[in-house]
Design a protein around this motif. Structure first.
Motif, PDB file in Angstrom:
ATOM      1  N   LEU A 165       0.796  -1.360  -0.060  1.00  0.00           N
ATOM      2  CA  LEU A 165       0.131   0.158  -0.117  1.00  0.00           C
ATOM      3  C   LEU A 165       0.944   1.248   0.036  1.00  0.00           C
ATOM      4  CD1 LEU A 165      -2.884  -0.916   2.178  1.00  0.00           C
ATOM      5  CD2 LEU A 165      -2.884  -0.874  -0.145  1.00  0.00           C
ATOM      6  N   ILE A 166       2.038   1.068   0.943  1.00  0.00           N
ATOM      7  CA  ILE A 166       2.900   2.362   0.776  1.00  0.00           C
ATOM      8  C   ILE A 166       3.518   2.625  -0.462  1.00  0.00           C
ATOM      9  CG2 ILE A 166       4.820   3.483   1.783  1.00  0.00           C
ATOM     10  CD1 ILE A 166       4.033   1.958   4.526  1.00  0.00           C
ATOM     11  N   VAL A 167       4.103   1.649  -1.044  1.00  0.00           N
ATOM     12  CA  VAL A 167       4.524   1.844  -2.175  1.00  0.00           C
ATOM     13  C   VAL A 167       3.434   2.460  -3.343  1.00  0.00           C
ATOM     14  CG1 VAL A 167       5.442   0.433  -4.218  1.00  0.00           C
ATOM     15  CG2 VAL A 167       6.371  -0.067  -2.101  1.00  0.00           C
ATOM     16  N   THR A 168       2.456   1.774  -3.322  1.00  0.00           N
ATOM     17  CA  THR A 168       1.414   2.146  -4.195  1.00  0.00           C
ATOM     18  C   THR A 168       1.378   3.869  -4.042  1.00  0.00           C
ATOM     19  OG1 THR A 168       0.406   0.274  -4.118  1.00  0.00           O
ATOM     20  CG2 THR A 168      -0.812   1.860  -5.277  1.00  0.00           C
ATOM     21  N   TRP A 169       1.103   4.195  -2.765  1.00  0.00           N
ATOM     22  CA  TRP A 169       0.664   5.580  -2.402  1.00  0.00           C
ATOM     23  C   TRP A 169       1.966   6.414  -2.881  1.00  0.00           C
ATOM     24  CZ3 TRP A 169       3.159   8.895   1.251  1.00  0.00           C
ATOM     25  CH2 TRP A 169       2.194  10.064   1.430  1.00  0.00           C
ATOM     26  N   VAL A 170       3.174   5.932  -2.604  1.00  0.00           N
ATOM     27  CA  VAL A 170       4.559   6.676  -2.880  1.00  0.00           C
ATOM     28  C   VAL A 170       4.573   6.970  -4.320  1.00  0.00           C
ATOM     29  CG1 VAL A 170       6.851   6.683  -3.145  1.00  0.00           C
ATOM     30  CG2 VAL A 170       5.716   6.279  -1.016  1.00  0.00           C
ATOM     31  N   GLN A 171       4.165   5.896  -5.304  1.00  0.00           N
ATOM     32  CA  GLN A 171       4.074   5.961  -6.931  1.00  0.00           C
ATOM     33  C   GLN A 171       3.350   6.909  -7.188  1.00  0.00           C
ATOM     34  OE1 GLN A 171       1.891   4.763  -8.985  1.00  0.00           O
ATOM     35  NE2 GLN A 171       2.929   5.196 -10.728  1.00  0.00           N
ATOM     36  N   ARG A 172       1.946   6.961  -6.526  1.00  0.00           N
ATOM     37  CA  ARG A 172       1.011   7.918  -7.127  1.00  0.00           C
ATOM     38  C   ARG A 172       1.463   9.444  -6.764  1.00  0.00           C
ATOM     39  NH1 ARG A 172      -3.103   5.925 -10.087  1.00  0.00           N
ATOM     40  NH2 ARG A 172      -4.382   7.486  -9.175  1.00  0.00           N
ATOM     41  N   LYS A 173       2.086   9.505  -5.964  1.00  0.00           N
ATOM     42  CA  LYS A 173       2.878  10.779  -5.477  1.00  0.00           C
ATOM     43  C   LYS A 173       3.830  11.286  -6.485  1.00  0.00           C
ATOM     44  CE  LYS A 173       0.016  11.872  -2.232  1.00  0.00           C
ATOM     45  NZ  LYS A 173      -1.030  12.970  -2.621  1.00  0.00           N
ATOM     46  N   VAL A 174       4.860  10.459  -6.698  1.00  0.00           N
ATOM     47  CA  VAL A 174       5.947  10.708  -7.516  1.00  0.00           C
ATOM     48  C   VAL A 174       5.768  10.580  -8.870  1.00  0.00           C
ATOM     49  CG1 VAL A 174       8.290   9.933  -8.015  1.00  0.00           C
ATOM     50  CG2 VAL A 174       7.385   9.787  -5.483  1.00  0.00           C
ATOM     51  N   LEU A 175       4.865   9.633  -9.330  1.00  0.00           N
ATOM     52  CA  LEU A 175       4.580   9.881 -10.798  1.00  0.00           C
ATOM     53  C   LEU A 175       3.029   9.988 -10.788  1.00  0.00           C
ATOM     54  CD1 LEU A 175       6.412   6.320 -11.512  1.00  0.00           C
ATOM     55  CD2 LEU A 175       7.107   8.699 -12.455  1.00  0.00           C
ATOM     56  N   PRO A 176       2.551  11.082 -10.852  1.00  0.00           N
ATOM     57  CA  PRO A 176       1.133  11.522 -11.119  1.00  0.00           C
ATOM     58  C   PRO A 176       0.721  10.917 -12.361  1.00  0.00           C
ATOM     59  CG  PRO A 176       2.403  13.323 -10.869  1.00  0.00           C
ATOM     60  CD  PRO A 176       3.473  12.330 -10.781  1.00  0.00           C
ATOM     61  N   ASP A 177      -0.719  10.516 -12.280  1.00  0.00           N
ATOM     62  CA  ASP A 177      -1.241  10.055 -13.118  1.00  0.00           C
ATOM     63  C   ASP A 177      -1.579  10.838 -14.434  1.00  0.00           C
ATOM     64  OD1 ASP A 177      -2.135   7.772 -14.994  1.00  0.00           O
ATOM     65  OD2 ASP A 177      -3.856   7.392 -13.573  1.00  0.00           O
ATOM     66  N   ASP A 178      -0.948  11.807 -14.635  1.00  0.00           N
ATOM     67  CA  ASP A 178      -1.249  12.953 -15.682  1.00  0.00           C
ATOM     68  C   ASP A 178      -1.396  12.662 -16.987  1.00  0.00           C
ATOM     69  OD1 ASP A 178       1.856  14.394 -15.350  1.00  0.00           O
ATOM     70  OD2 ASP A 178       1.174  12.483 -15.956  1.00  0.00           O
ATOM     71  N   GLU A 179      -1.784  13.489 -17.660  1.00  0.00           N
ATOM     72  CA  GLU A 179      -1.940  13.190 -19.104  1.00  0.00           C
ATOM     73  C   GLU A 179      -0.680  13.258 -19.901  1.00  0.00           C
ATOM     74  OE1 GLU A 179      -4.548  12.600 -21.268  1.00  0.00           O
ATOM     75  OE2 GLU A 179      -5.536  11.859 -19.421  1.00  0.00           O
ATOM     76  N   VAL A 180      -0.447  12.451 -20.898  1.00  0.00           N
ATOM     77  CA  VAL A 180       0.908  12.470 -21.604  1.00  0.00           C
ATOM     78  C   VAL A 180       1.068  13.596 -22.588  1.00  0.00           C
ATOM     79  CG1 VAL A 180       2.518  11.360 -23.031  1.00  0.00           C
ATOM     80  CG2 VAL A 180       1.293  10.085 -21.216  1.00  0.00           C
ATOM     81  N   ASP A 181       1.732  14.527 -22.613  1.00  0.00           N
ATOM     82  CA  ASP A 181       1.783  15.600 -23.579  1.00  0.00           C
ATOM     83  C   ASP A 181       3.156  15.649 -24.318  1.00  0.00           C
ATOM     84  OD1 ASP A 181       1.239  17.743 -24.758  1.00  0.00           O
ATOM     85  OD2 ASP A 181       1.032  19.152 -23.232  1.00  0.00           O
ATOM     86  N   LEU A 182       2.852  15.414 -25.772  1.00  0.00           N
ATOM     87  CA  LEU A 182       4.334  15.339 -26.258  1.00  0.00           C
ATOM     88  C   LEU A 182       4.901  16.715 -26.892  1.00  0.00           C
ATOM     89  CD1 LEU A 182       3.992  11.920 -28.091  1.00  0.00           C
ATOM     90  CD2 LEU A 182       5.307  12.644 -26.205  1.00  0.00           C
ATOM     91  N   THR A 183       3.897  17.696 -26.759  1.00  0.00           N
ATOM     92  CA  THR A 183       4.161  19.000 -27.492  1.00  0.00           C
ATOM     93  C   THR A 183       5.210  19.745 -26.624  1.00  0.00           C
ATOM     94  OG1 THR A 183       2.203  19.839 -26.430  1.00  0.00           O
ATOM     95  CG2 THR A 183       2.285  19.131 -28.859  1.00  0.00           C
TER      96      THR A 183
END
Lengths: 321, 449
Positions: A303-321
């Protein structure tokens, strides 16, 4: 599940003010269908939710309760011991050794991701027999873990397949006891694990890469980008969420390794993993309380690993521009 | 000592996996179990066995090859009112039965799992009679006796020793049983020098449970039937001369001198039987229960059953070998059984009429039972001793210390570590003994000994 629930609730709540009054006074009348329409979705949910509660939540709650007792798995009485079990999980040096073993699998999972990324990238370009290669790379993941353990048991044993291959290539100096030598036993088992799970990472990466629009590549080619540039500036940023997901799976996976070392060495030679030790605690040493505490620790770590991952790598939209 | 392991196991893993899935079943089942055994239905001596019973067994091999079908047919012929005897062969016997014992539904007749401590017997099993009365008829019932009541009767008695290939030992010029651990090592070296390919002694390290078979020598080394009980009274059971020290020290030495298989992590139990028959393995430490399996494997491999010999642990007291004889799994009756009369009839019939112990090359649990031909020579040369029961009030003490210490002498894990250290030299023999003694002392303190 949440989307389904709100989706069906909306019309019924709107109809409720008119429907409720007659419904209560004359149950069999015109309100019947409306009342039924409200209840039907819940009836459909009843079975899966009941199964979920019975097979997941009740056992987990029980597990938390056991983790504070000294239960041996059989006794009619369970004595409360407070946090004693948790203290032992983190103070017994033999319990700590299993975390050290997990490091091997954790490092191996990075190797695994790199290999998977490499093949996924290559196979996303135009290549001969593309589908055949995809099939070959994915195939190990389809084989049962026990079977893989048995295959490699025979492949790696002294005078087994690997040694025979090395001998015929004149590489006698490389021949060693692959699982018998304590210095490399864990590395050997971790490599088997890489062989097995690489296919899954590969397919995930491949799927993500193929969702990138071909126009972007064309534009890049016109701008004179090399293959490496395409990878570095197009592919890698586009699949960042999938890489992040693989990272979580890698950490929780490296803590929950079980079948390959169980089949191949049964935890001998310092290859015991966290889950193997938990099972041993519960069923060989008869300390279900302590084993439950270990299971809770595993759950919390994930659970902690998942939570840290969500903080560090936010589930944002990929933007290539 | 760990008889449940003798069945033909396809894989150690099966056990682990079922154990893992059992966790779920266990947690789901426990809340529904009633804690009070039903007060009625004490077996009535006059009642005629009738109806149906369920018998749980660890001998899945005998279920598969039809041996149990014959037993059932014979039993029903003796008691015509019995409608059905359902035999349930269970592969992971210890793990699965223990889980099922959290409910009421664990058969009518079953072998008492090793993890049941004496003080728990009364919660789960029907008393079969007073110890003093039953001891006139049966041997080795002390293990499953608590406060004067006996809860189980063993199906067969084993002696503990070493299976070996007679041809290989003779070819190496060894004709007498080694009398000391040193001599044993010298003999194994002679076998190695004579050119044995696989192993003078096979540890079965990977399948691991055979390592627990060395426990059978506890008490035999110093001819002390109280040895295991005395372990609960000392902080240092592992010394140069103690039984534990001699046994585990011998394992260390034999591995350190390279007299075992080169890579213990790739051993294979099923294959080892065949290799012993063909003479590629010279020696394995196993209880006498292993003899019929080894003989069958030898014949299947084209050798002769006569090539399989049995020797005592290499230690003598006053010029005599000693070996521990003890009961195998004990059959007991589920305290929740609805048909205790028939259940009791099955146990009695099995011990008296079935011929099971002879067919398994074991000693009969009956005091006046016969010795099978294959063991007669061994029994002539070796003095059999039976370990004494724990003193009243301390029945569970050994198990408590054993668990609290984290060593768990009934589990192979600590011996696997001894083998690891002997190979790598990470710890010397003395360091291993020191660590074990320290853990044991902690266990005693924790268990309040």
């Amino acid at each position: 599940m949440t989307t389904a629930e709100t989706g069906v609730r909306r019309p019924t709540t709107a109809a409720a003010p008119t429907g409720r009054a007659p419904g209560t006074s004359s149950p069999g009348g015109a309100a019947g269908p409306r009342w039924r329409r409200r209840i039907v979705p819940y009836l459909f949910l009843l079975v899966p939710v009941a199964l979920l509660v019975l097979l997941t939540y009740v056992p987990v709650v029980n597990m938390f309760w056991y983790s504070f007792t000294d239960w041996d798995g059989l006794d009619k009485t369970k004595n409360l011991v407070g946090f004693e079990n948790y203290t032992e999980v983190f103070t017994d040096p033999e319990n700590l050794h299993v975390f050290y073993v997990s490091l091997y699998y954790f490092v191996a999972s990075f190797v695994q991701m790199v290999i998977a990324l490499y093949f996924a990238t290559i196979l996303s370009f135009r290549i001969r027999f593309k589908n055949l290669w995809k099939g070959i790379l994915f195939f190990p993941y389809l084989i049962n873990g026990v079977a893989i353990g048995l295959i490699f048991l025979n492949f790696l044993r002294p005078e087994g397949g690997l040694d025979t291959v090395l001998m015929s290539l004149g590489l006698e100096s490389l021949v060693q006891q692959w699982t018998g030598d304590p210095d490399i036993a864990n590395a050997t088992l971790a490599s088997v694990s890489v062989w097995r799970y690489m296919g899954l990472n590969f397919v995930m990466f491949l799927g993500a890469i193929q969702s990138i629009s071909s126009e972007i590549y064309e534009a890049a080619e016109i701008d004179g980008a090399s293959r490496w540039h395409e990878f570095r500036y197009i592919i890698l940023p586009s699949i960042r969420p999938i890489v992040g997901l693989s990272l979580i799976l890698a950490i929780s996976g490296s803590l929950s390794v079980f079948e390959i070392p169980k089949v191949m060495t049964d935890g001998g030679n310092g290859t015991e993993t966290f889950v193997m030790r938990t099972v041993w605690m519960a069923f060989n040493r008869n300390m279900v309380g302590l084993a439950s505490a270990m299971a809770v620790v595993l759950l919390v770590v994930v659970l902690i690993v998942t939570w840290v991952q969500r903080k560090v790598l936010p589930d944002d939209e990929v933007d290539l521009t | 000592m760990f008889p449940h392991h003798r069945r033909r196991r396809p894989l150690g893993l099966a056990m682990g996996l079922t154990a893992a899935s059992a966790v779920l079943a266990l947690t789901a089942a426990c809340s529904g179990a009633s804690d009070d055994p039903p007060a009625d239905s004490t077996p009535d001596a006059d009642a005629t066995p009738s109806g149906a019973i369920t018998v749980l067994t660890w001998r899945t091999d005998l279920v598969e090859d039809g041996t149990f079908d014959e037993y059932v047919a014979q039993f029903k012929a003796t008691y015509p009112d019995v409608t059905d005897v359902k035999i349930e062969g269970i592969t992971d016997y210890e793990g699965e039965v223990k889980t099922r014992m959290n409910t009421d539904n664990y058969g009518d007749v079953l072998a008492i799992p090793g993890s049941v401590t004496p003080d728990q017997l009364g919660d789960f099993f029907e008393p079969l009679g007073d110890y003093d009365e039953m001891a006139k008829e049966y041997r080795w019932i002390t293990d499953k006796t608590f406060e004067g009541k006996s809860y189980g009767i063993p199906v067969v008695g084993n002696v503990q020793g070493i299976v070996y290939n007679t041809k290989v030992w003779e070819a190496a010029g060894v004709t007498d049983f080694p009398t000391t651990p040193e001599e044993f090592l010298t003999d194994l070296q002679a076998i190695k020098d004579a050119g044995i390919k696989v192993a003078p002694l096979y540890t079965n390290y990977k399948d691991s449970w055979p390592l627990t078979q060395w426990n059978g020598a506890r008490g035999a080394v110093t001819a002390n039937p109280d040895y295991v009980n005395e372990m609960t009274a000392t902080d240092t059971p592992w010394t140069e001369d103690s039984d534990s020290g001699v046994i585990d020290g011998l394992i260390y030495d034999v591995v350190a001198k390279g007299l075992t298989e080169a890579d213990p992590t790739t051993t294979n139990w099923e294959q080892s039987k065949q290799l012993l028959g063909t003479g590629e393995i010279a020696t394995m430490v196993l209880g006498s229960w292993a003899i019929p399996q080894m003989q069958a494997a030898a014949e299947a491999a084209g050798a002769s059953a006569d090539d399989i010999g049995y020797m005592p642990f290499p230690a003598q007291v006053d010029g005599t070998f000693h070996a521990v004889a003890g009961g195998d799994y004990n059959l007991g009756i589920n305290v929740h059984s609805k048909n205790k009369v028939t259940a009791r009839a099955w146990i009695d019939w099995f011990n008296h009429e079935s011929g099971f112990s002879e067919s398994q090359v074991g000693l009969s649990p009956l005091i006046d039972g016969e010795v099978p031909a294959a063991l007669q020579g061994f029994v002539d040369e070796v003095e059999l001793i039976t370990l004494n029961p724990a003193p009243a009030g301390k029945e569970s003490l050994f198990a408590d210390i054993d668990t609290a210490s984290g060593i768990v002498t009934t589990d192979p894990k600590y011996r696997q570590k001894i083998v690891d250290d002997a190979r790598s030299g990470a710890r010397t023999k003395q360091e291993i003994f020191d660590d074990l003694n320290a853990a044991w002392a902690d266990g005693r303190a924790e268990a309040g000994a």
